[in-house]
Write a protein that holds these residues in place. Structure first.
Motif, PDB file in Angstrom:
ATOM      1  N   UNK A   1     -33.100 -33.922  23.149  1.00  0.00           N
ATOM      2  CA  UNK A   1     -32.352 -33.264  24.695  1.00  0.00           C
ATOM      3  C   UNK A   1     -32.758 -33.632  26.042  1.00  0.00           C
ATOM      4  N   UNK A   2     -32.069 -34.457  25.977  1.00  0.00           N
ATOM      5  CA  UNK A   2     -33.406 -34.370  27.664  1.00  0.00           C
ATOM      6  C   UNK A   2     -32.122 -33.156  28.536  1.00  0.00           C
ATOM      7  N   UNK A   3     -32.524 -33.000  29.490  1.00  0.00           N
ATOM      8  CA  UNK A   3     -32.078 -31.725  30.389  1.00  0.00           C
ATOM      9  C   UNK A   3     -31.900 -32.061  31.062  1.00  0.00           C
ATOM     10  N   UNK A   4     -30.308 -31.610  31.320  1.00  0.00           N
ATOM     11  CA  UNK A   4     -29.377 -32.379  32.354  1.00  0.00           C
ATOM     12  C   UNK A   4     -28.118 -32.299  31.952  1.00  0.00           C
ATOM     13  N   UNK A   5     -28.471 -32.235  30.590  1.00  0.00           N
ATOM     14  CA  UNK A   5     -27.206 -33.145  29.491  1.00  0.00           C
ATOM     15  C   UNK A   5     -26.033 -32.408  29.285  1.00  0.00           C
ATOM     16  N   UNK A   6     -24.674 -32.873  29.453  1.00  0.00           N
ATOM     17  CA  UNK A   6     -23.678 -32.174  28.939  1.00  0.00           C
ATOM     18  C   UNK A   6     -22.591 -33.385  27.517  1.00  0.00           C
ATOM     19  N   UNK A   7     -23.298 -32.290  26.140  1.00  0.00           N
ATOM     20  CA  UNK A   7     -22.268 -32.708  25.363  1.00  0.00           C
ATOM     21  C   UNK A   7     -21.468 -32.077  25.469  1.00  0.00           C
ATOM     22  N   UNK A   8     -20.159 -32.771  24.742  1.00  0.00           N
ATOM     23  CA  UNK A   8     -18.746 -32.130  23.789  1.00  0.00           C
ATOM     24  C   UNK A   8     -19.190 -32.560  22.320  1.00  0.00           C
ATOM     25  N   UNK A   9     -18.970 -31.405  21.761  1.00  0.00           N
ATOM     26  CA  UNK A   9     -18.787 -31.303  20.153  1.00  0.00           C
ATOM     27  C   UNK A   9     -17.510 -31.263  19.368  1.00  0.00           C
ATOM     28  N   UNK A  10     -17.258 -31.632  18.456  1.00  0.00           N
ATOM     29  CA  UNK A  10     -15.974 -32.221  17.979  1.00  0.00           C
ATOM     30  C   UNK A  10     -16.016 -30.833  16.775  1.00  0.00           C
ATOM     31  N   UNK A  11     -14.542 -31.170  16.108  1.00  0.00           N
ATOM     32  CA  UNK A  11     -14.173 -29.985  15.437  1.00  0.00           C
ATOM     33  C   UNK A  11     -14.744 -30.630  14.181  1.00  0.00           C
ATOM     34  N   UNK A  12     -14.688 -29.610  13.030  1.00  0.00           N
ATOM     35  CA  UNK A  12     -15.054 -30.038  11.713  1.00  0.00           C
ATOM     36  C   UNK A  12     -13.473 -30.472  11.231  1.00  0.00           C
ATOM     37  N   UNK A  13     -13.678 -31.994  10.461  1.00  0.00           N
ATOM     38  CA  UNK A  13     -12.777 -33.042  10.108  1.00  0.00           C
ATOM     39  C   UNK A  13     -13.285 -33.054   8.966  1.00  0.00           C
ATOM     40  N   UNK A  14     -12.098 -34.013   8.049  1.00  0.00           N
ATOM     41  CA  UNK A  14     -12.351 -34.656   7.070  1.00  0.00           C
ATOM     42  C   UNK A  14     -12.397 -35.941   7.475  1.00  0.00           C
ATOM     43  N   UNK A  15     -11.526 -36.383   8.528  1.00  0.00           N
ATOM     44  CA  UNK A  15     -11.316 -38.191   8.915  1.00  0.00           C
ATOM     45  C   UNK A  15     -10.978 -38.056  10.372  1.00  0.00           C
ATOM     46  N   UNK A  16     -11.946 -38.425  10.892  1.00  0.00           N
ATOM     47  CA  UNK A  16     -11.823 -39.118  12.149  1.00  0.00           C
ATOM     48  C   UNK A  16     -10.749 -38.042  13.090  1.00  0.00           C
ATOM     49  N   UNK A  17      -9.528 -38.914  12.644  1.00  0.00           N
ATOM     50  CA  UNK A  17      -8.725 -38.145  13.829  1.00  0.00           C
ATOM     51  C   UNK A  17      -7.455 -37.360  13.224  1.00  0.00           C
ATOM     52  N   UNK A  18      -8.299 -36.275  12.244  1.00  0.00           N
ATOM     53  CA  UNK A  18      -7.359 -35.702  11.489  1.00  0.00           C
ATOM     54  C   UNK A  18      -7.374 -34.317  12.686  1.00  0.00           C
ATOM     55  N   UNK A  19      -8.320 -34.200  13.848  1.00  0.00           N
ATOM     56  CA  UNK A  19      -7.311 -33.019  14.646  1.00  0.00           C
ATOM     57  C   UNK A  19      -7.577 -33.838  15.742  1.00  0.00           C
ATOM     58  N   UNK A  20      -6.715 -32.631  17.080  1.00  0.00           N
ATOM     59  CA  UNK A  20      -7.094 -33.146  18.561  1.00  0.00           C
ATOM     60  C   UNK A  20      -8.144 -32.963  18.769  1.00  0.00           C
ATOM     61  N   UNK A  21      -8.914 -33.284  19.783  1.00  0.00           N
ATOM     62  CA  UNK A  21      -9.692 -32.623  20.375  1.00  0.00           C
ATOM     63  C   UNK A  21      -9.410 -31.281  21.751  1.00  0.00           C
ATOM     64  N   UNK A  22      -8.741 -30.148  21.531  1.00  0.00           N
ATOM     65  CA  UNK A  22      -7.822 -29.367  22.352  1.00  0.00           C
ATOM     66  C   UNK A  22      -8.965 -28.382  22.018  1.00  0.00           C
ATOM     67  N   UNK A  23     -10.191 -27.973  21.414  1.00  0.00           N
ATOM     68  CA  UNK A  23     -10.895 -27.126  21.461  1.00  0.00           C
ATOM     69  C   UNK A  23     -12.197 -27.570  21.689  1.00  0.00           C
ATOM     70  N   UNK A  24     -12.524 -28.432  22.542  1.00  0.00           N
ATOM     71  CA  UNK A  24     -13.937 -28.643  22.092  1.00  0.00           C
ATOM     72  C   UNK A  24     -15.172 -27.370  22.649  1.00  0.00           C
ATOM     73  N   UNK A  25     -16.353 -27.935  21.670  1.00  0.00           N
ATOM     74  CA  UNK A  25     -17.199 -26.897  22.504  1.00  0.00           C
ATOM     75  C   UNK A  25     -18.690 -27.588  22.988  1.00  0.00           C
TER      76      UNK A  25
END
Length: 797
Positions: A680-704
């Motif tokens: 990963x390039x230094x300076x990158x800011x990357x959001x990681x989503x929740x563990x899900x079974x399909x893309x829209x199963x959970x909203x992104x209300x607690x992103x890492x």
């Protein structure tokens, strides 16, 4: 050779290429609204600014009309300020971005930066027109030659199944064919791009003497010079010229399962059900060919096969399981289909043999606007109305069996098939996209297609690299092939993970040697715009590779879950593609052009702006005997290593360990069977989503939110309603994350925009990555948790 003689020869070379030193009178020319026109060597030559940094050059024999309507270019010339003057026997045009030198004696057109630096030039007398008979119509074989600098690298030309990234010293016969999607666009490390706007079979040739395009049919030599100054700048101009790429639905960035083919509707439903029961994420299932039954009913677009008695029930079942349904549709029709009968009665078939052999099938005339409308009409009535979510537009080359030269003389709406053949995929994909958009705005168009031409990005198409043979050598070629395709401005591309034909592995997917190839290919497929497993004659669903605890199964599950964790990054990158002419697959020169060591690297790329990916493309852990990898033996006693070049100009953080390394060096990365080299390039800011079974199963209300320190950086999180065109009406929201490395401060900006169902309050778990901290695919302990309600927030870390 003495110094003075050397200097004299160099001066003569400059004079030859870029114009005479002594003053001479230019031939007569005419200033036009957008440039100039002049006549020489029995050619009318026009040089037109389409923008300050886009120039069209067209050359037409004096006895021929110059009228031409481009199939690829949709931009019209904008009002551009420029000057025209005569200088040293040349006509010099200058805009705010570049200079154009026109030699009105030889017809040579040359392009220079404003500081006088030569960029790109034609050869003197470089245009050649040879009269030919185009199926009874007078036409020309058209050739134009150019000169390149000895040291410059060029990229592009589409999907060429090459093992080279740099396309210097290459000769290609560019005629659309399965596996090969030719696009006559090149980009240079000098910061320019060129599009040769011709649709007939074309020979591209680069050698020490010249670079040339030589097209079989044309009434004019027609090309566009673009000076974007960088890879990103050039892609922005290509899209400005030929069309922007629309957004794909969020769910399309999840995992896709396919097979050649599911033979019953029960089989299709059972696959979705089993993924759900195993807890392995899935978003798309693909129904391949022959759901229509017999070859005489080829591509009837109806479920005539007895294995599909209740297709509506099947599609509804897939939807109830929170998955999406794609189906295969072809451009050719069997003689017993009503489509064939309609198109035949209306002279809308192109009369050459297509797939399947000896069936009597023929392709429809995709160049005919009424044929394209009617084609969608059948799709809409028979399939879209049942809830089909996406289309596999197969054979868009199209398939051509028992090829005869006379086949290319067959008539189409726009002239001979030879004249327009290479634009076949552009027209058929464009017809489906345009008419679905007219039918409904509720589903974004998503096309998986086997071929492409310049401008196809505007039609919601994702090209795949065809029915590949499953070998390490073929796999290795996919990396530079996909990158050279992306460089032509079309951002969405993928491959059959594991290859299509398993001829080389005795026992198919049960062969452990094949499982190693599939595992490495799957890791690579995770870092392409579409993660899709497919193959012929075998079943590639995850359970055919073992069970939990088996290395092939565990690695695939790991990378499917990683793909879903990256959905916020992927979807936001998709927005950058649409909004700012961005790219997913980025050859290293796009980000590190000043590091000349990257110019010829073919096995590594940037995925978006943050991830450096270097796939493992050699067997390390399983051996076999003979051509079929018989009697495979596993040996994990030693860990293999993969050389990885880290480009200069930044630091790099190992995704798996958090270790920071300096750029400008080659490292030997240990690669256990479940690890792909990922930095990963230094300076990158990357959001990681929740563990899900399909893309829209959970909203992104607690992103890492992972911060990779070492440089300043920014990321813009994009969200919308996921699957409609309301984003085109401004119904979307963005949140910017800005990292100041010196003060170790993260600033989360005010939320911009909004849409129905938008989160108004959420948490961000912020992690500053370090050695064994925030590394790998597991959730990390947060350094800070921020409650965010849409207002600017700053946190020191």
């Amino acid at each position: 050779m003495n110094v003075q003689l050397s200097k004299t020869l160099c001066l003569l070379l400059v004079v030859t290429l870029w114009g005479p030193v002594q003053k001479a009178k230019a031939q007569q020319f005419t200033r036009t609204a957008n440039g100039i026109g002049f006549t020489t060597q029995e050619l009318h030559i026009k040089v037109d600014f389409y923008a300050g940094n886009i120039v069209r050059v067209s050359k037409t024999p004096v006895a021929t009309s110059s009228a031409k309507e481009s199939l690829s270019v949709i931009k019209t010339p904008e009002t551009t300020a420029f000057t025209v003057k005569e200088q040293g026997g040349l006509v010099v045009l200058e805009s705010a971005a570049l200079r154009v030198h026109c030699n009105t004696q030889t017809g040579r057109v040359s392009f220079l930066a404003l500081n006088g630096q030569p960029l790109f030039t034609e050869k003197d007398y470089g245009a050649q027109f040879t009269p030919v008979n185009d199926a009874g119509v007078p036409a020309y074989n058209v050739r134009q030659a150019f000169l390149l600098d000895k040291g410059e690298a060029i990229y592009g030309l589409g999907q060429t199944q090459t093992d080279k990234m740099n396309q210097r010293n290459v000769k290609l016969y560019m005629r659309q064919f399965p596996l090969y999607a030719y696009i006559p666009i090149v980009q240079s490390t000098k910061g320019y791009a060129v599009f040769w706007d011709n649709y007939s079979p074309t020979t591209f040739n680069d050698n020490p003497q010249e670079m040339s395009f030589d097209s079989e049919i044309g009434n004019c030599a027609d090309y566009y010079f673009m000076y974007g100054k960088s890879g990103d700048g050039n892609i922005a101009l290509i899209r400005e010229l030929t069309g922007q790429a629309p957004m794909f639905p969020l769910w399309t960035f999840g995992f896709w399962q396919s097979r050649e083919r599911y033979k019953t509707q029960q089989e299709t439903m059972d696959v979705v059900d089993k993924y759900r029961s195993l807890g392995v994420p899935l978003d798309g299932i693909i129904q391949d060919w022959q759901y229509w039954g017999k070859d005489s009913a080829w591509n009837a677009m109806e479920f005539l096969n007895p294995g599909f008695p209740k297709p509506q029930e099947m599609i509804d079942h897939v939807h109830r399981r929170n998955a999406h349904f794609m189906i295969s549709v072809w451009p050719g029709f069997g003689p017993l289909t009503r489509q064939y009968q309609y198109f035949k009665q209306n002279n809308m078939l192109i009369d050459f043999e297509t797939w399947p052999p000896k069936s009597g099938a023929r392709v429809y005339d995709v160049f005919h606007p009424e044929a394209r409308r009617k084609y969608w009409g059948y799709m809409n009535e028979l399939l879209f109305a049942k809830g089909v979510d996406a289309w596999w537009l197969d054979s868009t080359d199209p398939d051509h069996i028992n090829i005869k030269d006379a086949d290319f003389d067959k008539p189409t709406y726009l002239g001979s098939y030879r004249k327009v053949h290479n634009a076949f995929p552009l027209m058929t994909n464009g017809g489906v996209y345009t008419h679905q958009r007219q039918t409904s705005a509720d589903k974004r168009v998503y096309l998986l297609t086997r071929n492409a031409f310049a401008g196809q990005q505007r039609y919601g198409a994702n090209t795949w690299s065809g029915d590949l043979r499953s070998t390490w050598g073929v796999f290795k070629k996919q990396i530079p092939t996909g990158l050279n395709f992306s460089i032509t401005g079309i951002p969405y591309w993928n491959t059959d993970i594991g290859g299509f034909f398993l001829w080389d592995y005795e026992g198919g997917v049960a062969n452990k040697a094949y499982q190693e190839l599939y595992t490495r290919w799957f890791q690579y497929g995770t870092f392409t715009p579409m993660q899709r497993s497919h193959g012929s004659g075998v079943s590639k669903e995850i359970w055919y590779f073992g069970k939990k605890g088996d290395w092939a199964y565990d690695s695939e599950e790991k990378y499917i879950n990683l793909r879903y964790a990256l959905l916020p990054y992927l979807y936001s990158t998709g927005w950058q593609v649409t909004k700012q002419a961005g790219s997913f697959l980025r050859p290293l020169f796009m980000d590190f052009n000043s590091d000349t060591a990257v110019h010829n690297i073919s096995n590594a790329y940037m995925f978006g702006r943050s991830f450096l990916v270097t796939p493992v493309t050699d067997a390390m852990y399983v051996t076999g005997t003979g051509e079929k990898w018989k009697d495979p033996k596993e040996d994990f006693s030693k860990t293999g290593k993969q050389p990885v070049y880290l480009p200069q100009g930044t630091q790099w953080i190992d995704f798996w360990t958090g270790q920071t390394l300096n750029g400008g060096q080659t490292v030997q990365k240990e690669v256990p069977v479940d690890i792909i080299p990922l930095y990963v390039r230094a300076g990158s800011v990357i959001p990681f989503g929740p563990k899900v079974q399909y893309a829209t199963e959970q909203k992104w209300d607690n992103l890492e939110i992972r911060i990779y320190p070492g440089a300043d950086g920014e990321f813009v999180l994009y969200e919308d309603e996921n699957d409609n065109y309301n984003y085109e009406k401004g119904k979307y929201a963005t949140i910017s994350f800005t990292w100041n490395n010196a003060s170790r401060t993260l600033t989360i900006g005010n939320r911009e925009g909004g849409f129905a169902g938008m989160l108004t309050k959420r948490k961000f778990k912020v992690v500053v990555v370090g050695e064994q901290k925030g590394a790998g695919d597991a959730a990390a302990k947060a350094d800070k948790t921020i409650t965010y309600s849409g207002k600017l927030s700053t946190v020191k870390l």
